[in-house]
Design a protein around this motif. Structure first.
Motif, PDB file in Angstrom:
ATOM      1  N   HIS A   4      35.210  -4.712  -4.451  1.00 27.91           N
ATOM      2  CA  HIS A   4      36.287  -4.631  -3.221  1.00 27.91           C
ATOM      3  C   HIS A   4      35.995  -5.903  -2.273  1.00 27.91           C
ATOM      4  O   HIS A   4      34.564  -6.534  -2.490  1.00 27.91           O
ATOM      5  CB  HIS A   4      36.028  -3.302  -2.382  1.00 27.91           C
ATOM      6  CG  HIS A   4      34.718  -3.141  -1.679  1.00 27.91           C
ATOM      7  ND1 HIS A   4      33.515  -2.651  -2.311  1.00 27.91           N
ATOM      8  CD2 HIS A   4      34.046  -3.495  -0.286  1.00 27.91           C
ATOM      9  CE1 HIS A   4      32.509  -2.538  -1.569  1.00 27.91           C
ATOM     10  NE2 HIS A   4      32.950  -3.131  -0.521  1.00 27.91           N
ATOM     11  N   LEU A   5      36.585  -6.018  -1.434  1.00 30.91           N
ATOM     12  CA  LEU A   5      36.156  -7.276  -0.452  1.00 30.91           C
ATOM     13  C   LEU A   5      36.741  -6.711   1.156  1.00 30.91           C
ATOM     14  O   LEU A   5      37.407  -5.698   1.060  1.00 30.91           O
ATOM     15  CB  LEU A   5      37.444  -8.601  -0.297  1.00 30.91           C
ATOM     16  CG  LEU A   5      37.092  -9.388  -1.836  1.00 30.91           C
ATOM     17  CD1 LEU A   5      38.244 -10.317  -2.165  1.00 30.91           C
ATOM     18  CD2 LEU A   5      35.724  -9.942  -1.703  1.00 30.91           C
ATOM     19  N   LYS A   6      35.853  -7.149   2.072  1.00 26.98           N
ATOM     20  CA  LYS A   6      36.069  -6.673   3.485  1.00 26.98           C
ATOM     21  C   LYS A   6      36.111  -7.586   4.143  1.00 26.98           C
ATOM     22  O   LYS A   6      34.923  -8.722   4.019  1.00 26.98           O
ATOM     23  CB  LYS A   6      34.885  -5.593   3.653  1.00 26.98           C
ATOM     24  CG  LYS A   6      35.015  -5.050   5.103  1.00 26.98           C
ATOM     25  CD  LYS A   6      34.016  -4.029   5.519  1.00 26.98           C
ATOM     26  CE  LYS A   6      34.102  -3.220   6.690  1.00 26.98           C
ATOM     27  NZ  LYS A   6      33.131  -2.490   7.046  1.00 26.98           N
ATOM     28  N   VAL A  21      36.679 -13.737   4.059  1.00 26.93           N
ATOM     29  CA  VAL A  21      35.257 -13.191   3.875  1.00 26.93           C
ATOM     30  C   VAL A  21      34.484 -14.204   4.031  1.00 26.93           C
ATOM     31  O   VAL A  21      34.219 -14.967   3.202  1.00 26.93           O
ATOM     32  CB  VAL A  21      35.225 -12.398   2.497  1.00 26.93           C
ATOM     33  CG1 VAL A  21      33.902 -11.650   2.576  1.00 26.93           C
ATOM     34  CG2 VAL A  21      36.391 -11.392   2.239  1.00 26.93           C
ATOM     35  N   GLU A  44      40.862  -6.395  10.455  1.00 20.89           N
ATOM     36  CA  GLU A  44      39.679  -6.138   9.399  1.00 20.89           C
ATOM     37  C   GLU A  44      40.512  -5.168   8.230  1.00 20.89           C
ATOM     38  O   GLU A  44      41.229  -4.441   8.577  1.00 20.89           O
ATOM     39  CB  GLU A  44      38.723  -5.787   9.881  1.00 20.89           C
ATOM     40  CG  GLU A  44      37.483  -5.698   8.770  1.00 20.89           C
ATOM     41  CD  GLU A  44      36.166  -5.103   9.263  1.00 20.89           C
ATOM     42  OE1 GLU A  44      35.064  -6.118   9.585  1.00 20.89           O
ATOM     43  OE2 GLU A  44      35.993  -3.846   9.560  1.00 20.89           O
ATOM     44  N   ILE A  45      40.084  -5.581   6.981  1.00 22.11           N
ATOM     45  CA  ILE A  45      40.749  -4.843   5.924  1.00 22.11           C
ATOM     46  C   ILE A  45      39.530  -4.757   4.795  1.00 22.11           C
ATOM     47  O   ILE A  45      38.738  -5.652   4.643  1.00 22.11           O
ATOM     48  CB  ILE A  45      41.858  -5.582   5.172  1.00 22.11           C
ATOM     49  CG1 ILE A  45      42.478  -4.655   4.221  1.00 22.11           C
ATOM     50  CG2 ILE A  45      41.518  -7.015   4.796  1.00 22.11           C
ATOM     51  CD1 ILE A  45      43.716  -5.189   3.529  1.00 22.11           C
ATOM     52  N   LYS A  46      39.496  -3.559   4.243  1.00 21.75           N
ATOM     53  CA  LYS A  46      38.989  -3.272   3.106  1.00 21.75           C
ATOM     54  C   LYS A  46      39.629  -3.099   1.808  1.00 21.75           C
ATOM     55  O   LYS A  46      40.458  -2.105   1.968  1.00 21.75           O
ATOM     56  CB  LYS A  46      37.687  -2.307   3.287  1.00 21.75           C
ATOM     57  CG  LYS A  46      37.073  -2.160   2.017  1.00 21.75           C
ATOM     58  CD  LYS A  46      36.012  -0.820   2.153  1.00 21.75           C
ATOM     59  CE  LYS A  46      35.295  -0.685   0.907  1.00 21.75           C
ATOM     60  NZ  LYS A  46      34.743   0.689   0.904  1.00 21.75           N
ATOM     61  N   ASN A  48      40.384  -2.659  -2.516  1.00 16.92           N
ATOM     62  CA  ASN A  48      39.430  -2.386  -3.709  1.00 16.92           C
ATOM     63  C   ASN A  48      40.297  -3.616  -4.598  1.00 16.92           C
ATOM     64  O   ASN A  48      41.471  -4.135  -4.428  1.00 16.92           O
ATOM     65  CB  ASN A  48      39.996  -1.129  -4.404  1.00 16.92           C
ATOM     66  CG  ASN A  48      39.538  -0.090  -3.483  1.00 16.92           C
ATOM     67  OD1 ASN A  48      38.364   0.056  -3.168  1.00 16.92           O
ATOM     68  ND2 ASN A  48      40.258   1.110  -3.188  1.00 16.92           N
ATOM     69  N   THR A  49      39.467  -4.318  -5.451  1.00 15.39           N
ATOM     70  CA  THR A  49      39.755  -5.387  -6.211  1.00 15.39           C
ATOM     71  C   THR A  49      39.735  -4.972  -7.795  1.00 15.39           C
ATOM     72  O   THR A  49      38.713  -4.322  -8.284  1.00 15.39           O
ATOM     73  CB  THR A  49      39.218  -6.724  -5.883  1.00 15.39           C
ATOM     74  OG1 THR A  49      37.780  -6.676  -6.018  1.00 15.39           O
ATOM     75  CG2 THR A  49      39.734  -7.044  -4.348  1.00 15.39           C
TER      76      THR A  49
END
Length: 191
Positions: A4-6, A21, A44-46, A48-49
Motif C-alpha cells: 500500500h501507499l500512504k 509519497v 492524505e490517502i492510503k 492498497n496496491t
C-alpha cells in the motif's frame, strides 16, 4: 512488493491517480468504482496496491477497499486474465454481483462487461465456481482457519461438499478463539 501507499493525493481521474509519497509521485491505475471513494486532491490517502512486473516496466494498480483488491487478485489468478482486463471487470461490476453471476452460471451478466466474450465468461465460471462457493462458508475474521480446515478434511479423503457442510456445522457449534486442531476435531464430528 508494494502492499500500500500512504501520501498526498496530487491528482485523480477515473482511470488513474497520482500519490505523492515523500516527494515521489506514484501513478496508480484505479478502477472506476474507486473514483467516488477517493478524497479530494491535496488530502492524505492510503491506497492498497498491486505491483505488476513486465519486461518493459512496472505498473501499479490501486484499490480504495480491500474487497476490490481481493476481487482483482481473484481475477488475475485466472488464465488469460491480465491486470488490465481484471481492472476493467472491477470497474464494471461489484464483487458481490460478479460472485452471484458465477454461482448461477449467468453468461448474460458476464458478457455485458466490456472485453468479456462468451468463451471468456464460460472460462471464468468454470475456473471460479468452486472457489466462489468455498468463500460462501467463510465467516469474517475466520478466513484462514476455515480454509485450512477445509483443506485438511479434503486431504483426509472427504469430498468438498462433505467438508464444507462439516465446517459450517463446526463453526456454528464452536466457541470464539478455537484453534485449527479444535476446529478440525469438531468438523470431524459432523461428518
Amino acid at each position: 512488493m508494494i502492499h500500500h501507499l500512504k501520501g498526498i493525493l496530487e491528482y485523480k481521474s477515473p482511470a488513474f491517480i497520482i500519490v505523492d509519497v515523500g516527494g515521489v509521485g506514484y501513478k496508480i491505475n484505479t478502477p472506476l468504482s474507486s473514483f467516488d471513494l477517493l478524497p479530494p486532491e491535496g488530502k492524505e490517502i492510503k491506497i492498497n496496491t498491486y505491483l505488476h512486473l513486465r519486461e518493459n516496466g512496472l505498473t501499479l494498480y490501486g484499490f480504495v477497499t480491500q474487497e476490490e483488491q481481493d476481487f482483482f487478485g481473484l481475477l488475475i489468478s485466472i488464465s488469460k486474465i491480465g491486470p488490465k482486463s481484471a481492472l476493467r471487470i472491477v470497474s464494471k461490476i461489484s464483487p458481490s454481483e460478479f460472485k452471484r453471476a458465477i454461482k448461477k452460471g449467468d453468461l448474460a451478466t458476464l458478457t455485458h462487461i466490456p472485453g468479456i466474450g462468451g468463451k471468456t465468461a464460460q472460462r471464468l465460471i468454470l475456473e471460479l465456481k468452486e472457489r466462489v462457493e468455498e468463500e460462501e462458508i467463510v465467516e469474517p475474521g475466520k478466513e484462514t482457519i476455515t480454509r485450512d480446515t477445509l483443506s485438511a478434511l479434503i486431504s483426509l479423503g472427504y469430498t468438498r461438499k462433505e467438508a464444507e457442510r462439516a465446517v459450517k456445522e463446526a463453526l456454528r457449534s464452536t466457541e470464539e478463539g478455537v484453534d485449527l486442531a479444535g476446529l478440525i476435531r469438531e468438523a470431524l464430528r459432523h461428518i
